[in-house]
Write an enzyme that holds these catalytic residues in place. Sequence first.
Site, short mmCIF file in Angstrom:
data_model
loop_
_atom_site.label_atom_id
_atom_site.label_comp_id
_atom_site.label_asym_id
_atom_site.label_seq_id
_atom_site.Cartn_x
_atom_site.Cartn_y
_atom_site.Cartn_z
N ASP A 1 13.91 5.32 3.51
CA ASP A 1 12.94 4.89 4.51
C ASP A 1 13.02 3.43 4.87
O ASP A 1 13.43 2.61 4.08
CB ASP A 1 11.53 5.06 3.96
CG ASP A 1 10.93 6.35 4.39
OD1 ASP A 1 11.50 6.99 5.26
OD2 ASP A 1 9.89 6.71 3.81
N PRO B 1 -11.43 -5.55 6.75
CA PRO B 1 -10.55 -6.60 7.29
C PRO B 1 -10.44 -7.82 6.38
O PRO B 1 -9.55 -8.64 6.55
CB PRO B 1 -11.21 -6.99 8.63
CG PRO B 1 -12.15 -5.88 8.94
CD PRO B 1 -12.57 -5.29 7.63
N GLU C 1 -22.05 -3.23 9.34
CA GLU C 1 -21.46 -4.54 9.02
C GLU C 1 -20.73 -4.53 7.68
O GLU C 1 -20.13 -5.53 7.29
CB GLU C 1 -22.53 -5.64 9.02
CG GLU C 1 -23.36 -5.72 10.29
CD GLU C 1 -22.51 -5.85 11.56
OE1 GLU C 1 -21.62 -6.70 11.59
OE2 GLU C 1 -22.75 -5.06 12.50
#
Length: 244
Positions: A168, A88, A115
């Site tokens: 696309d 992230p 983690e």
Amino acid sequence: MKVEVITLFPEFVEQVTRFGMPRIAVEQGQLALSTRNPRDYSTNKWRRVDARPYGGGPGMVMEAEPLAAAIDAARASLGAAKVVYLSPQGSRFDQRWAERLSAEPGLILLCGRYEGLDERVLEAEVDFELSLGDFVLSGGELAAMVVVDAIARLLPGVLGDEQSAVNDSFSAGLLDHPHYTRPEVWRDAVVPDVLLSGDHAKIARWRRQQALGQTWLKRPELLDGLELDEDSRALLRDFIAQQR
Ligand code: 4HQ
């Protein structure tokens, strides 16, 4: 293209080549996917690869040494390859990243659990840290599988219709136009007339207008990053006028 995924769950990641475009890419010899388990590079008899974080706190951290050994082995088997860590904290993975990565001869995708990795592995070994979005997965495996899927369909010869990737969503930085198929009337809802007209130039123009219009309606921020020509600006202006 050769991809090695470094993961504690190799059987999970291998599923990505069982279906759809990644499967076709493998069958056509455009993609070779292999996995490598950091546990096989652990030097303790319990095959442990994680330890408690310095400074305390909850959870476990993946140790540098087995990961680095697995990365070294992957590099030796691939030759030139970029190392990507899914997390992230990374840059947002998008179609531009998919295009860029699909042009690499080899990729090493690092999947973290717990983690995450010891930061020193990131500094020493990782070329790109990429994120699927602002949410927390239980590991990097699903993210790596998403990256493999997005790349596989861009490899030369994988899409049946060569035009498909060009047409696309996102190929021009726009959302896709709406699609319709039979029946012509479904629950009183009809197919737009133009699509039944057989006028291919007119259909192409309508689709371009819809791509612009749907982007304006659903993801207006995408238009800020684009340099639209006069014709596209006119199509979008007419679309917006019709909405009022
Ligand atoms: N994780 N985009 C935490 C993600 C993630 C994401 C992978 C969970 C790494 C340590 N990966 N591990 N979002 O949430 O890619």
